[in-house]
Scaffold this motif. Structure first.
Motif, short mmCIF file in Angstrom:
data_model
loop_
_atom_site.label_atom_id
_atom_site.label_comp_id
_atom_site.label_asym_id
_atom_site.label_seq_id
_atom_site.Cartn_x
_atom_site.Cartn_y
_atom_site.Cartn_z
N SER A 98 0.74 -1.21 -0.23
CA SER A 98 -0.06 -0.26 -0.09
C SER A 98 0.80 1.18 0.06
O SER A 98 0.29 2.33 0.05
CB SER A 98 -1.01 -0.24 1.25
N GLY A 99 1.94 1.10 -0.02
CA GLY A 99 3.08 2.19 0.15
C GLY A 99 3.34 2.62 1.37
O GLY A 99 4.20 3.91 1.41
N MET A 100 3.11 2.11 2.46
CA MET A 100 3.65 2.39 3.62
C MET A 100 4.86 2.05 4.16
O MET A 100 5.17 0.81 3.61
CB MET A 100 2.42 2.08 5.00
N GLU A 101 5.56 2.65 5.03
CA GLU A 101 6.84 1.85 5.59
C GLU A 101 6.26 1.23 6.96
O GLU A 101 5.66 1.68 7.60
CB GLU A 101 7.71 3.18 5.85
N ALA A 102 6.82 0.03 7.03
CA ALA A 102 6.62 -0.87 8.19
C ALA A 102 7.93 -0.69 9.27
O ALA A 102 8.98 -0.86 8.76
CB ALA A 102 6.63 -2.47 7.58
N ARG A 103 7.63 -0.21 10.41
CA ARG A 103 8.68 -0.15 11.46
C ARG A 103 8.21 -1.24 12.67
O ARG A 103 7.15 -1.20 13.07
CB ARG A 103 8.86 1.31 12.32
N TYR A 104 9.26 -1.61 13.12
CA TYR A 104 8.98 -2.77 14.15
C TYR A 104 9.51 -2.37 15.54
O TYR A 104 10.57 -1.78 15.80
CB TYR A 104 9.94 -4.09 13.84
N PHE A 105 8.57 -2.46 16.38
CA PHE A 105 8.75 -2.37 18.04
C PHE A 105 9.00 -3.67 18.51
O PHE A 105 8.35 -4.85 17.93
CB PHE A 105 7.76 -1.77 18.74
N ASP A 106 9.71 -3.76 19.67
CA ASP A 106 10.05 -5.12 20.07
C ASP A 106 8.78 -5.71 21.06
O ASP A 106 8.40 -4.83 22.03
CB ASP A 106 11.22 -5.15 20.68
N LEU A 107 8.81 -7.08 21.26
CA LEU A 107 8.05 -7.75 22.26
C LEU A 107 8.94 -8.23 23.25
O LEU A 107 9.95 -9.02 22.52
CB LEU A 107 6.89 -8.68 21.92
N VAL A 108 8.89 -8.23 24.33
CA VAL A 108 9.90 -8.74 25.47
C VAL A 108 9.58 -10.11 25.90
O VAL A 108 8.71 -10.28 26.64
CB VAL A 108 9.94 -7.69 26.58
N PRO A 109 10.54 -11.17 25.52
CA PRO A 109 10.03 -12.49 25.77
C PRO A 109 10.01 -12.77 27.49
O PRO A 109 9.27 -13.41 27.78
CB PRO A 109 10.96 -13.18 24.94
N GLY A 110 10.88 -12.24 28.07
CA GLY A 110 11.12 -12.48 29.51
C GLY A 110 9.99 -11.79 30.23
O GLY A 110 9.84 -11.79 31.50
N GLU A 111 9.26 -10.79 29.71
CA GLU A 111 7.86 -10.14 30.42
C GLU A 111 6.72 -10.31 29.53
O GLU A 111 5.74 -9.68 29.71
CB GLU A 111 8.17 -8.76 30.22
N GLY A 112 6.61 -11.67 29.41
CA GLY A 112 5.25 -12.29 28.93
C GLY A 112 4.89 -11.55 27.37
O GLY A 112 3.84 -11.35 26.96
N TRP A 113 5.97 -11.08 26.71
CA TRP A 113 5.93 -10.74 25.38
C TRP A 113 5.06 -9.22 25.31
O TRP A 113 4.33 -9.18 24.39
CB TRP A 113 5.37 -11.84 24.44
N GLU A 114 5.31 -8.67 26.52
CA GLU A 114 4.66 -7.23 26.57
C GLU A 114 5.31 -6.32 25.30
O GLU A 114 6.44 -6.67 25.19
CB GLU A 114 4.72 -6.88 27.89
N VAL A 115 4.45 -5.45 25.04
CA VAL A 115 4.94 -4.38 24.12
C VAL A 115 6.04 -3.42 24.69
O VAL A 115 5.71 -2.96 25.97
CB VAL A 115 3.71 -3.32 23.85
N ASP A 116 7.12 -3.26 24.18
CA ASP A 116 7.99 -2.24 24.43
C ASP A 116 8.03 -0.96 24.29
O ASP A 116 8.12 -0.69 23.08
CB ASP A 116 9.60 -2.81 24.24
N THR A 117 6.96 -0.39 25.09
CA THR A 117 6.49 0.95 24.97
C THR A 117 7.43 1.99 24.75
O THR A 117 7.39 2.96 23.90
CB THR A 117 5.48 1.30 25.88
#
Length: 439
Positions: free
Chosen positions: A162-181
């Motif tokens: 669609s012409g957008m850029e995808a940027r990735y943030f990390d999920l933290v495995p040691g914290e139940g895969w929570e979003v790294d805000t």
């Protein structure tokens, strides 16, 4: 005669070139496709023989072929009744039949602090088309979208197309895969349109708490971006946390929820999904997001009409015992997976799965002989043991694996035993008895 022959030669002459060049962006998306990668692994398995044993499919996300994961009789009756009624042979309205949208709105509103209306719901050809429509509606020149890693790569494929850029943030495995805000805040800028979360998690098997979702919503509010909540596995939870829909926080940050009947009703082939907007403040109307989603429906295909016709009965009449039975089976399979993965040479599982149908495990290639990476691991495992698992690179994490436990329990046990044998056979002598460490 000679002029006729010359005329025929002119007609059949092959042009020196054709006015076509392949779309390299499209061709490059194959590497982001779960189906494409699994097809490659299976092809190599067939070429290698696979030992002649039954194939154990632990790489896909479709348990419906197994008798223990068949859909509810009420769902079958609903579709049969809709088809036999003769009332659903025509084209659908572009955003879906109103009774079906009203039923989905009621179904989702059970877990929300406010009521959704049929106008907040748009029906789609499964969850995949919902992703396509949302990415297309949000796209504009220079825009970017924030995606979880690990995550579902179809978002990147549709965003890029669609012409957008995808940027990735990390999920933290040691914290139940929570979003790294912190990672989310660092990635966002004035061109960021949305942040995607997947809950319950594919591929991680995590389930987010109310408090964590509130933190994500507040982060999105401060950044001025929407939240796209992929809830394809809604209510498929079997740990200590219950499912909380992101729409609960729609007043904090506007939420676009993607869902379907595919997973909870075990009917992915019926291709019925939805987009729902949780936005009590009316932001989507003012910014024309709602209009963009609706407009896109005019240029795409509709879900099968008789399946739409079945939706009210399917959502309202399926017995709770059907859902409870599926959860019990998933929990037993998840527990078996967790226990059998313990102590496998070269593998570590950072957290016990609490939802969806998957678990992520980390490879320690330093413990294994002759294995180059996660793709090589999966191809060799398929060739030698007839066990198919998904390489982590397909969900954004190289040298990890995504394992599906939503298969027949006896097949799962056999597959995990074969996985253990494979790792033992390929372990370096000094690594015997050790497992990978998770950072």
């Amino acid at each position: 005669m000679e002029s006729s022959s010359a005329s025929n030669e002119e007609v059949t002459a092959v042009p020196a070139s054709w006015n076509f060049e392949p779309n390299e962006t499209l061709l490059g998306l194959m590497a982001l496709s779960v189906r494409g990668v699994l097809a490659r692994i299976k092809a190599e398995m067939v070429a290698g023989g696979g030992g002649g044993r039954p194939v154990i499919p632990m790489g896909h996300g479709d348990p419906s072929a197994f008798p223990c994961f068949r859909t509810a009789p009420e769902a079958v009756d609903a579709v049969a009744g809709a088809l036999q009624s003769g009332e659903y042979n025509s084209y659908s309205t572009c955003v879906g039949l109103e009774p079906a949208r009203r039923s989905v709105a009621r179904y989702l509103s059970r877990d929300l602090p406010y009521e959704l209306s049929p106008d907040d719901v748009y029906l789609t050809n499964g969850g995949a088309q919902a992703i396509e429509i949302v990415c297309s509606a949000l796209a504009r020149p220079g825009a970017n979208i924030l995606l979880p890693r690990p995550g579902y790569k179809l978002y990147e494929a549709r965003a890029v197309f669609s012409g957008m850029e995808a940027r990735y943030f990390d999920l933290v495995p040691g914290e139940g895969w929570e979003v790294d805000t912190d990672s989310v805040r660092a990635l966002a800028d004035k061109n960021t349109v949305a942040v995607v979360i997947i809950n319950p998690g594919n591929p991680c098997g995590n389930v987010y708490s109310y408090e964590h979702l509130a933190k994500v919503a507040e982060t999105a509010r401060k950044l001025g971006v929407f939240v796209v909540a992929d809830e394809a596995y809604a209510h498929l939870t079997f740990g200590e946390r219950r499912f909380v829909p992101m729409g609960v926080f729609g007043a904090v940050a506007p939420v676009i929820t993607l869902g379907s009947i595919s997973k909870r009703w075990l009917v992915p082939g019926w291709r019925l999904g939805w987009i729902a907007t949780s936005d009590p403040s009316g932001v989507f109307q003012r910014t024309k997001v709602a209009s963009s989603i609706k407009t896109y429906h005019y240029i795409c295909s509709d879900p099968t009409t008789f399946v739409q016709g079945a939706v009210p009965n399917l959502l309202e009449n399926t017995s709770e015992e059907f859902f409870r039975r599926n959860i019990r089976t998933l929990k037993e399979s998840a527990d078996m997976c967790w226990e059998k993965l313990k102590g496998v040479n070269g593998i570590a599982c950072p957290s016990r799965p609490m939802g969806s149908m998957f678990v992520m495990v980390k490879l320690d290639l330093s413990c294994l002989q002759g294995i180059e990476d996660d793709m090589d691991f999966c191809c060799r495992l398929a060739k030698e043991e007839s066990v198919v698992v998904l390489p982590g690179r397909v969900v954004g994490c190289e040298d990890w694996l995504r394992i599906t436990f939503a298969i027949d329990p006896s097949s799962l046990e056999d597959g995990l035993d074969r996985l253990r044998s494979f790792c033992s056979r390929h372990s370096k002598p000094a690594a015997q008895g050790s497992a990978a460490s998770v950072v």
